[in-house]
Each structure stands twice: as C-alpha cells, then as structure tokens.
Design a protein around this motif. Structure first.
Motif, PDB file in Angstrom:
ATOM      1  N   LEU A  65       0.827  -1.206   0.000  1.00 42.33           N
ATOM      2  CA  LEU A  65       0.000   0.000   0.000  1.00 42.33           C
ATOM      3  C   LEU A  65       0.860   1.255   0.000  1.00 42.33           C
ATOM      4  O   LEU A  65       0.536   2.250  -0.670  1.00 42.33           O
ATOM      5  CB  LEU A  65      -0.925   0.002   1.217  1.00 42.33           C
ATOM      6  CG  LEU A  65      -2.033  -1.074   1.199  1.00 42.33           C
ATOM      7  CD1 LEU A  65      -2.811  -1.030   2.510  1.00 42.33           C
ATOM      8  CD2 LEU A  65      -2.968  -0.822   0.033  1.00 42.33           C
ATOM      9  N   ILE A  75       2.066   1.812  -3.523  1.00 41.18           N
ATOM     10  CA  ILE A  75       1.000   2.353  -4.375  1.00 41.18           C
ATOM     11  C   ILE A  75       0.790   3.827  -4.100  1.00 41.18           C
ATOM     12  O   ILE A  75       0.641   4.642  -5.024  1.00 41.18           O
ATOM     13  CB  ILE A  75      -0.291   1.562  -4.163  1.00 41.18           C
ATOM     14  CG1 ILE A  75      -0.097   0.106  -4.661  1.00 41.18           C
ATOM     15  CG2 ILE A  75      -1.461   2.199  -4.907  1.00 41.18           C
ATOM     16  CD1 ILE A  75      -1.294  -0.783  -4.376  1.00 41.18           C
ATOM     17  N   TRP A  76       0.788   4.176  -2.854  1.00 42.52           N
ATOM     18  CA  TRP A  76       0.572   5.587  -2.492  1.00 42.52           C
ATOM     19  C   TRP A  76       1.721   6.469  -2.972  1.00 42.52           C
ATOM     20  O   TRP A  76       1.504   7.573  -3.464  1.00 42.52           O
ATOM     21  CB  TRP A  76       0.415   5.674  -0.963  1.00 42.52           C
ATOM     22  CG  TRP A  76       0.088   7.084  -0.517  1.00 42.52           C
ATOM     23  CD1 TRP A  76       0.939   8.007  -0.032  1.00 42.52           C
ATOM     24  CD2 TRP A  76      -1.183   7.675  -0.562  1.00 42.52           C
ATOM     25  NE1 TRP A  76       0.292   9.159   0.257  1.00 42.52           N
ATOM     26  CE2 TRP A  76      -1.039   8.990  -0.071  1.00 42.52           C
ATOM     27  CE3 TRP A  76      -2.455   7.243  -0.934  1.00 42.52           C
ATOM     28  CZ2 TRP A  76      -2.099   9.867   0.045  1.00 42.52           C
ATOM     29  CZ3 TRP A  76      -3.493   8.113  -0.824  1.00 42.52           C
ATOM     30  CH2 TRP A  76      -3.329   9.412  -0.351  1.00 42.52           C
ATOM     31  N   VAL A 121      -7.366  -2.863   4.273  1.00 47.10           N
ATOM     32  CA  VAL A 121      -6.397  -2.957   3.164  1.00 47.10           C
ATOM     33  C   VAL A 121      -7.135  -2.922   1.826  1.00 47.10           C
ATOM     34  O   VAL A 121      -6.726  -2.248   0.875  1.00 47.10           O
ATOM     35  CB  VAL A 121      -5.545  -4.228   3.299  1.00 47.10           C
ATOM     36  CG1 VAL A 121      -4.747  -4.474   2.018  1.00 47.10           C
ATOM     37  CG2 VAL A 121      -4.605  -4.108   4.494  1.00 47.10           C
ATOM     38  N   GLN A 122      -8.236  -3.654   1.692  1.00 41.19           N
ATOM     39  CA  GLN A 122      -8.995  -3.678   0.437  1.00 41.19           C
ATOM     40  C   GLN A 122      -9.552  -2.299   0.103  1.00 41.19           C
ATOM     41  O   GLN A 122      -9.539  -1.865  -1.061  1.00 41.19           O
ATOM     42  CB  GLN A 122     -10.128  -4.685   0.545  1.00 41.19           C
ATOM     43  CG  GLN A 122      -9.632  -6.137   0.577  1.00 41.19           C
ATOM     44  CD  GLN A 122     -10.764  -7.137   0.756  1.00 41.19           C
ATOM     45  OE1 GLN A 122     -11.902  -6.728   0.998  1.00 41.19           O
ATOM     46  NE2 GLN A 122     -10.423  -8.428   0.685  1.00 41.19           N
ATOM     47  N   VAL A 178      -6.689  -0.134  -1.157  1.00 39.13           N
ATOM     48  CA  VAL A 178      -6.289  -0.505  -2.526  1.00 39.13           C
ATOM     49  C   VAL A 178      -7.315  -0.010  -3.539  1.00 39.13           C
ATOM     50  O   VAL A 178      -6.981   0.509  -4.613  1.00 39.13           O
ATOM     51  CB  VAL A 178      -6.115  -2.025  -2.620  1.00 39.13           C
ATOM     52  CG1 VAL A 178      -5.940  -2.451  -4.076  1.00 39.13           C
ATOM     53  CG2 VAL A 178      -4.916  -2.481  -1.796  1.00 39.13           C
ATOM     54  N   GLN A 190      -6.948   3.777  -4.029  1.00 40.91           N
ATOM     55  CA  GLN A 190      -5.776   4.122  -4.844  1.00 40.91           C
ATOM     56  C   GLN A 190      -5.988   3.740  -6.308  1.00 40.91           C
ATOM     57  O   GLN A 190      -5.525   4.444  -7.214  1.00 40.91           O
ATOM     58  CB  GLN A 190      -4.544   3.411  -4.286  1.00 40.91           C
ATOM     59  CG  GLN A 190      -4.172   3.847  -2.870  1.00 40.91           C
ATOM     60  CD  GLN A 190      -3.980   5.350  -2.769  1.00 40.91           C
ATOM     61  OE1 GLN A 190      -3.488   5.985  -3.692  1.00 40.91           O
ATOM     62  NE2 GLN A 190      -4.410   5.936  -1.637  1.00 40.91           N
ATOM     63  N   ARG A 191      -6.667   2.650  -6.548  1.00 40.04           N
ATOM     64  CA  ARG A 191      -6.955   2.271  -7.944  1.00 40.04           C
ATOM     65  C   ARG A 191      -7.859   3.309  -8.618  1.00 40.04           C
ATOM     66  O   ARG A 191      -7.680   3.647  -9.794  1.00 40.04           O
ATOM     67  CB  ARG A 191      -7.616   0.912  -7.988  1.00 40.04           C
ATOM     68  CG  ARG A 191      -6.636  -0.233  -7.719  1.00 40.04           C
ATOM     69  CD  ARG A 191      -7.347  -1.570  -7.786  1.00 40.04           C
ATOM     70  NE  ARG A 191      -6.408  -2.682  -7.575  1.00 40.04           N
ATOM     71  CZ  ARG A 191      -6.780  -3.965  -7.472  1.00 40.04           C
ATOM     72  NH1 ARG A 191      -8.070  -4.284  -7.541  1.00 40.04           N
ATOM     73  NH2 ARG A 191      -5.860  -4.891  -7.293  1.00 40.04           N
TER      74      ARG A 191
END
Length: 474
Positions: free
Chosen positions: A17, A20-21, A77-78, A81, A84-85
């Motif tokens: 994560l 991704i961030w 967490v999901q 994610v 961010q997507r």
C-alpha cells in the motif's frame, strides 16, 4: 498460524500500500491499521493456546478476537487498494485527455504548414504569370508597331477569280487512297493470319520451328484419287506428274545425304495419325525401285497395319512378326506389282511383338534382308502415340519424318522431333505432305502443260519403265 507469520503478512500488505501511495502521490503514507490491537490479540491468543486446548471456551474466544482483528485489517487494506486504484484511473484518464489534445494541436500545426506551403506555391505561380503576361504585352506592342510601319508597302498583284472546277470531292485522290488502304489491310490480314497459324505449312516453317533439314514437299493429290491403292500407287501409275517429280527429288536427297554402307535402312514416321506416312512410305519405296534398287518395304505398324491394303494385298499374314519368330524370308515376302519392290506385311502378331524391336532378333532379320535388298524401308506408327519408332531408329541409317501441311499443330510436331532426338535417332529430314499446288500447275505437267513433261524433248512410255533417275534431274 503463528504470530511471526501474521506479522510478516501485515508488513507485506502495508509495504504494498505504501508503494501504491508513493507511485500516485510521491509521498509515504502512515500506517492506518490497528497493529497494536492485533499484537495484543495475538499475544493473548498465544498464552491461551499454550494453556488450553482447541475446545476450551477461552481458546475459542481468543481465536475469535484474532480473526476479527484480521478481518478488520483485511477490509481496511482492500478499501485502501480500491481508493488508490480509483485515483490511478482518474490520473490515467487525465493523461489520455492531455495526449488527445496534444495530437489535435499537432494536426492543426501540420494543416497550417500545408496551407502555408500552398500559399507559397500560389505566390510563385502568380509571379511567373505576371512576368509572362508582361512579355506577351511587350511582344504585342512590337507587332503592332511593325504592322503600322509596313502598311504602306502592300500591293495588289492579281485579282481573285472563282475556280472553274470543284475543289472537292477529288475522286481520283480518294480512289488512290482507297486502293492503298485496301492493299495495306490485305497485307495486314495476311500477316495476322500467318502469325496466328500454328501449323507447319512450308519448308520455311519446318526449318525455323523444327530445326531439321527439309527433304522436300509433296503436293496434295487430286480429288479424284479416293482409294488406298490409287493413293499409294499414284506415282507408279503417273510417273510424269508433279507428285512423282517431288518424290524422286526426295529420293535423290536421301541417297546423297544419308550416310550408309551396304543396304540403306530407312524409317518413315509422323507425329500423329492421318498425316500420310503410309502413302509416303510406299511412294518413296516406289521411287527407289524405279531407280533400279531392290527395295523391301516392311509394315512395322503392328497396331494399325495398312501397307497390305495400299498395295491391294488381302492377307497381312505371314509377315514381319513371323519373320521375327524365325520364319524364312521367302515365306513372308509379297510381290507388289511394282518392279524391284517387295512388301513384308505386318504379320499375325500384335502389340506384344513390338517389344522384339529392341532385341537381337531385329538385327538377325536385317542381316537376312541385306543379302536380298538394297533398300529396306520401315513404315512405323506415329512417334507421339507409341515408342516403336524410337526403338527401331537405332537399326536404321535415317528417319524420314512426314508432316501434313496445315493440319497438325506445331507443338505436336516439335514434341515428336524432340522425342526422336532424345534417343539420338538419325533424323534425315522432314517431308511436307499434302501441300497446296501452285496456281498454273496442271495435273500431269508444269505450268498448265505449256512446258509439259511430254514436250520436254523426245520421251516414250518404254523409257518410263526403266531407271528414271536421269529424268528426275531434268
């Protein structure tokens, strides 16, 4: 699952994560997950697990707390994610929009550049046109000035009078032009017809397309000759005809061009059936016999024998096939009615006897015939249809190839000649059979009989039965 394993999974998810961030924002993110609560729950679960069994209420309660914490962690967490997507999708859409705008701007710039180039070309054309117009105007001024200065020099030389005869139409001129055009059209039609004709008609065609010597040309028989016997014996019954002279000329060429020692062995064939090879064989044999040679003509066309019919002999057996089986020559020879000429018909056998053509049996037969005859002539089947001529060609001194004028395609004749060359057959030359008789040539003489054969010096019928080789030379 141990506490250490859960810790590793937690750190892996948290690091993913964070990556991704950082990819989206370029900065690190805090750890938003309940790590302390998860550690305390796992510590309590470990203590209970070491003290109680799986079925103990305390163990079940501790495990439920750990699973709840894991589920909350997984859910967080999901959600992170997914957020961010979504952010990444918005950024990608913005980037695509910017790329489309950049492409549109590039196309606009290119269009402006094309318009600029077209404008430059038009300016160049305008400048050139203006220069050309200026030159024309200057030239016009010069011509106008010249015409004004020469106006006083004009004189009247003669008074115009109307013509006494019509100027058009000029019939003599039109008739002359029509005759010239008709002649050119006739020549063009004849040339086109000659180019489209793919048959062998003249000795020139045979020499150009076949590349073999031309032994001679035999004219077409009169229409009144309609039987096999009359066609084969025509030169014997009409020794002074044009056809007889042509065959005698062919005989003289063969005698002087075909190398041989002792008896002369000849083979007569054609490319296809119906070209007159049987009649040509009989005529050449008659020409040799009339010159005083002892001649034997052998019907080697075992599939379609016709020589016995040409000479009016009813039975074809015994004959050549019986001679190959060892029968005496005297038992197979048949007189033809032509002095010095004997016929050996095909015999009783058929196609299987053709296999004997390549065996020593044919050599033994020729040795027996050489003692009795000066010329031995084989009448064989066509080259394209059978292999007999190619096999028999190694036993002869020369192969006479008969071509029917204007009837057989040139490619078929070329194929047949090439088939003989592949086996090194001694091709003596080509005979053009059935050629059209030139205009003015009579049936039994030359040029309408004005200089006929009977008037060419003193000649009697008694001389016709003797050697005519001297007459052929006249």
């Amino acid at each position: 699952m141990s506490f250490v394993d859960c810790e590793d999974i937690y750190e892996t998810i948290e690091g993913l994560l964070a990556d991704i961030w950082r990819a989206v924002k370029g900065v690190d993110i805090p750890r938003p997950f309940p790590r302390l609560e998860y550690a305390e729950a796992m510590s309590a679960f470990v203590k209970v697990d070491a003290r109680y069994g799986d079925k103990h209420p305390a163990h079940i309660a501790a495990r439920a707390i750990v699973e709840r914490v894991e589920e909350e962690t997984r859910h967080q967490v999901q959600e992170a994610v997914a957020a961010q997507r979504a952010r990444l999708g918005i950024l990608e859409a913005s980037a695509a929009t910017l790329e489309a705008e950049i492409g549109s701007m590039n196309e606009a710039l290119l269009e402006k550049q094309r318009v600029r180039d077209g404008y430059d070309r038009l300016r160049t054309e305008i400048t050139r046109s203006a220069r050309y117009e200026s030159n024309l105007a200057q030239r016009m001024d010069e011509l106008t000035l010249l015409a004004r200065t020469q106006l006083n020099n004009v004189r009247l030389l003669a008074t115009a009078t109307p013509p006494l005869a019509p100027f058009a139409p000029n019939w003599l001129f039109r008739i002359a032009v029509g005759l010239v055009l008709a002649s050119v059209a006739a020549m063009g039609a004849g040339l086109l017809r000659h180019q489209l004709d793919e048959t062998i008609n003249t000795p020139l065609d045979a020499g150009v397309h076949l590349r073999v010597p031309v032994l001679g040309t035999v004219p077409r028989l009169p229409d009144s000759v309609d039987t096999a016997v009359s066609r084969a014996l025509y030169t014997h019954e009409h020794p002074h005809s044009v056809l007889s002279e042509s065959v005698r000329a062919i005989r003289n060429v063969i005698e002087r061009t075909v190398p041989h020692h002792g008896s002369l062995h000849l083979l007569v064939t054609s490319s296809l059936i119906g070209e007159g090879k049987t009649d040509s064989s009989a005529r050449i044999a008659i020409a040799f016999a009339r010159s005083g040679k002892r001649v034997a003509i052998i019907d080697a066309d075992l599939r379609r024998p016709r020589q016995h019919k040409a000479f009016g002999i009813e039975d074809k057996s015994p004959g050549f096939t019986d001679l190959l089986d060892g029968v005496d020559v005297i038992d197979v020879v048949r007189p033809t009615g032509v002095p010095n000429l004997d016929l050996i018909p095909a015999g009783s056998g058929g196609a299987p006897y053709a296999e004997l053509f390549g065996t020593p049996a044919i050599d033994e037969v020729l040795e027996r015939l050489d003692d009795r005859y000066d010329v031995i002539l084989f009448d064989t089947p066509p080259v394209i249809l059978t292999a007999d001529p190619a096999i028999l060609s190694k036993h002869v001194h020369g192969v006479v190839f008969v071509v029917l004028s204007g009837k057989v395609q040139r490619r078929a004749v070329q194929h047949a000649v090439q088939a003989l060359r592949k086996v090194d057959a001694p091709v003596a030359g080509v005979v053009i059979n059935g050629a059209e008789r030139p205009a003015g040539m009579s049936r039994y003489g030359y040029y309408g009989g004005r200089y006929g054969y009977y008037r060419y010096g003193s000649y009697s019928e008694d001389d016709a039965d003797t050697d005519d080789s001297s007459n052929a030379a006249k």
